[in-house]
Design a protein around this motif. Structure first.
Motif, PDB file in Angstrom:
ATOM      1  N   LEU A  80       0.829  -1.206   0.000  1.00 10.79           N
ATOM      2  CA  LEU A  80       0.000   0.000   0.000  1.00 10.79           C
ATOM      3  C   LEU A  80       0.864   1.256   0.000  1.00 10.79           C
ATOM      4  CD1 LEU A  80      -2.774  -1.004   2.559  1.00 10.79           C
ATOM      5  CD2 LEU A  80      -3.050  -0.732   0.084  1.00 10.79           C
ATOM      6  N   ALA A  81       1.951   1.220   0.776  1.00 12.02           N
ATOM      7  CA  ALA A  81       2.865   2.358   0.789  1.00 12.02           C
ATOM      8  C   ALA A  81       3.451   2.586  -0.596  1.00 12.02           C
ATOM      9  CB  ALA A  81       3.976   2.131   1.809  1.00 12.02           C
ATOM     10  N   ALA A  82       3.821   1.501  -1.261  1.00 15.23           N
ATOM     11  CA  ALA A  82       4.414   1.611  -2.590  1.00 15.23           C
ATOM     12  C   ALA A  82       3.418   2.130  -3.613  1.00 15.23           C
ATOM     13  CB  ALA A  82       4.952   0.253  -3.026  1.00 15.23           C
ATOM     14  N   ARG A  83       2.163   1.778  -3.458  1.00 15.77           N
ATOM     15  CA  ARG A  83       1.155   2.182  -4.442  1.00 15.77           C
ATOM     16  C   ARG A  83       0.612   3.581  -4.176  1.00 15.77           C
ATOM     17  NH1 ARG A  83      -4.397  -1.069  -6.289  1.00 15.77           N
ATOM     18  NH2 ARG A  83      -5.138   0.558  -7.718  1.00 15.77           N
ATOM     19  N   TYR A  84       0.319   3.885  -2.902  1.00 16.91           N
ATOM     20  CA  TYR A  84      -0.396   5.122  -2.589  1.00 16.91           C
ATOM     21  C   TYR A  84       0.438   6.157  -1.835  1.00 16.91           C
ATOM     22  CZ  TYR A  84      -4.622   2.440  -3.700  1.00 16.91           C
ATOM     23  OH  TYR A  84      -5.585   1.689  -4.331  1.00 16.91           O
ATOM     24  N   GLY A  85       1.567   5.767  -1.273  1.00 17.59           N
ATOM     25  CA  GLY A  85       2.280   6.652  -0.375  1.00 17.59           C
ATOM     26  C   GLY A  85       3.188   7.644  -1.065  1.00 17.59           C
ATOM     27  N   GLN A  86       3.254   8.818  -0.486  1.00 19.54           N
ATOM     28  CA  GLN A  86       4.313   9.769  -0.818  1.00 19.54           C
ATOM     29  C   GLN A  86       5.441   9.663   0.213  1.00 19.54           C
ATOM     30  OE1 GLN A  86       0.820  10.721  -1.216  1.00 19.54           O
ATOM     31  NE2 GLN A  86       1.444   9.942  -3.219  1.00 19.54           N
ATOM     32  N   ALA A  87       5.124   8.962   1.302  1.00 22.82           N
ATOM     33  CA  ALA A  87       6.113   8.697   2.343  1.00 22.82           C
ATOM     34  C   ALA A  87       5.759   7.377   3.018  1.00 22.82           C
ATOM     35  CB  ALA A  87       6.148   9.833   3.368  1.00 22.82           C
ATOM     36  N   TRP A  88       6.748   6.827   3.712  1.00 23.03           N
ATOM     37  CA  TRP A  88       6.586   5.588   4.478  1.00 23.03           C
ATOM     38  C   TRP A  88       7.026   5.869   5.902  1.00 23.03           C
ATOM     39  CZ3 TRP A  88      11.194   2.723   5.990  1.00 23.03           C
ATOM     40  CH2 TRP A  88      10.918   1.545   6.688  1.00 23.03           C
ATOM     41  N   ALA A 120      11.775  -1.279  -0.697  1.00 26.60           N
ATOM     42  CA  ALA A 120      12.337  -1.146  -2.044  1.00 26.60           C
ATOM     43  C   ALA A 120      11.802  -2.240  -2.967  1.00 26.60           C
ATOM     44  CB  ALA A 120      13.865  -1.195  -1.979  1.00 26.60           C
ATOM     45  N   LYS A 121      11.687  -3.443  -2.438  1.00 31.33           N
ATOM     46  CA  LYS A 121      11.148  -4.551  -3.237  1.00 31.33           C
ATOM     47  C   LYS A 121       9.696  -4.290  -3.611  1.00 31.33           C
ATOM     48  CE  LYS A 121      10.320  -9.535  -3.166  1.00 31.33           C
ATOM     49  NZ  LYS A 121      10.428 -10.787  -2.373  1.00 31.33           N
ATOM     50  N   ALA A 122       8.906  -3.813  -2.626  1.00 35.77           N
ATOM     51  CA  ALA A 122       7.499  -3.529  -2.898  1.00 35.77           C
ATOM     52  C   ALA A 122       7.363  -2.427  -3.944  1.00 35.77           C
ATOM     53  CB  ALA A 122       6.779  -3.130  -1.612  1.00 35.77           C
ATOM     54  N   CYS A 123       8.225  -1.415  -3.870  1.00 34.13           N
ATOM     55  CA  CYS A 123       8.185  -0.333  -4.856  1.00 34.13           C
ATOM     56  C   CYS A 123       8.548  -0.853  -6.246  1.00 34.13           C
ATOM     57  CB  CYS A 123       9.141   0.782  -4.442  1.00 34.13           C
ATOM     58  SG  CYS A 123       8.526   1.814  -3.085  1.00 34.13           S
ATOM     59  N   ALA A 124       9.559  -1.695  -6.309  1.00 28.95           N
ATOM     60  CA  ALA A 124       9.961  -2.252  -7.605  1.00 28.95           C
ATOM     61  C   ALA A 124       8.820  -3.046  -8.227  1.00 28.95           C
ATOM     62  CB  ALA A 124      11.199  -3.129  -7.430  1.00 28.95           C
ATOM     63  N   GLU A 125       8.123  -3.813  -7.403  1.00 26.55           N
ATOM     64  CA  GLU A 125       6.998  -4.602  -7.904  1.00 26.55           C
ATOM     65  C   GLU A 125       5.859  -3.710  -8.370  1.00 26.55           C
ATOM     66  OE1 GLU A 125       6.153  -7.150  -4.637  1.00 26.55           O
ATOM     67  OE2 GLU A 125       7.763  -8.577  -5.110  1.00 26.55           O
ATOM     68  N   ALA A 126       5.744  -2.508  -7.768  1.00 22.92           N
ATOM     69  CA  ALA A 126       4.691  -1.568  -8.157  1.00 22.92           C
ATOM     70  C   ALA A 126       5.128  -0.646  -9.280  1.00 22.92           C
ATOM     71  CB  ALA A 126       4.270  -0.734  -6.943  1.00 22.92           C
ATOM     72  N   GLY A 127       6.372  -0.804  -9.738  1.00 24.12           N
ATOM     73  CA  GLY A 127       6.869   0.034 -10.812  1.00 24.12           C
ATOM     74  C   GLY A 127       7.274   1.421 -10.361  1.00 24.12           C
ATOM     75  N   ARG A 128       7.640   1.562  -9.070  1.00 24.45           N
ATOM     76  CA  ARG A 128       8.066   2.855  -8.542  1.00 24.45           C
ATOM     77  C   ARG A 128       9.508   2.770  -8.065  1.00 24.45           C
ATOM     78  NH1 ARG A 128       4.190   5.672  -4.269  1.00 24.45           N
ATOM     79  NH2 ARG A 128       5.591   7.411  -4.789  1.00 24.45           N
TER      80      ARG A 128
END
Length: 297
Positions: A180-188, A217-225
């Motif tokens: 959710l952080a990776a998809r919707y967050g501007q911060a974690w 970082a892994k979650a962001c990579a999976e989300a394309g961020r």
């Protein structure tokens, strides 16, 4: 690196407003407050509402960013929360950050008469809560039928001052929350590993936080961020260090330096409260606020 503070909502506004103004004068990046109905050792003492407090703080300050750390679904609904946040963002002139998390089994988890949710139920609700809130804060009208939360032509005109909406700082350590952080967050946001609080060491805490950053970082990579797009916020006071970083400017600089190396971009320290877990010397606290970041190099 930025330095922010948390001001617990335990003061009548005649006194509390002085603290929020002082936080701005000291140069903090942001001042947050807890969004609870009551909390731990403060349960039987004064405790005021987060959003009215932030609204008042918005009128008492001019530059300081303001926010919750954190809001959760425990007693909030996305439709009413969105309306209040849009209003707060307007009153503050676009200075609001929404810290948001799944919540836990604290006092406000059952204050509305519900049974405490299991971790899975909290995660399920949180996922739906964040997704709907994102829509409510970015669209003029929203209709949605969810398992837990629904909206029927909910209107949110004119929307947030900050576009496309005010930023989300998503508190998470587990895989679903990090997604959710990776998809919707501007911060974690993290407080560290709670299992280490009682008997862990600072070194173990740093290792655990390094692991959390890697999972983000892994979650962001999976989300394309790119994980660098997200600010990384450490709310202090819950690691094995406890209050030691606030014992001196040097102690804080050492603490902040170790966590900056992990990728953290913002550290949040609690405004001192005497005779509590957040007791600290006010003079040292203010020296940290005004001198520590320049010593980080």
């Amino acid at each position: 690196m930025r330095l922010s503070t948390v001001i617990l909502p335990i003061h009548r506004w005649s006194e509390g407003q002085k603290i929020w103004r002082r936080a701005e004068d000291l140069g903090f990046h942001a001042a947050y407050t807890y969004d609870h109905l009551s909390w731990r050792s403060f349960r039987d003492g004064p405790w005021f509402g987060a959003l009215p407090t932030l609204t008042a703080a918005a009128t008492a300050t001019e530059r300081l960013r303001l926010g919750t750390l954190v809001t959760s679904p425990n007693f909030r609904h996305p439709v009413t929360l969105a309306k209040e946040l849009i209003t707060l963002d307007d009153v503050s002139g676009g200075r609001i950050t929404l810290g948001i998390g799944a919540g836990g089994n604290g006092f406000d988890a059952t204050a509305l008469g519900q049974e405490a949710w299991t971790p899975k139920e909290r995660a399920d609700r949180f996922a739906e809560f964040v997704a709907l809130l994102d829509r409510l804060l970015t669209e003029d009208a929203v209709s949605e039928r969810g398992t837990f939360y629904s909206a029927d032509e909910a209107r949110n005109i004119p929307g947030c001052v900050q576009r496309p909406r005010l930023p989300f700082a998503v508190a998470a350590t587990g895989p679903r929350g990090l997604k959710l952080a990776a998809r919707y967050g501007q911060a974690w946001v993290t407080t560290g590993d709670p299992k280490l609080y009682e008997e862990g060491t600072p070194e173990q805490s740093v290792a655990a936080l390094r692991g959390q950053v890697e999972k983000l970082a892994k979650a962001c990579a999976e989300a394309g961020r790119d994980v660098a797009e997200l600010d990384k916020i450490l709310l202090t006071g819950f690691t094995p260090d406890r209050g030691r970083p606030l014992e001196s400017v040097d102690a804080f600089v050492d603490f902040a330096g170790r966590h900056r190396e992990l990728g953290f971009t913002e550290i949040v320290i609690h405004w001192p409260i005497a005779d509590s877990d957040f007791a600290a010397d006010q003079t040292v606290f203010e020296k940290i606020a005004t001198e520590a970041l320049s010593q980080l190099g």
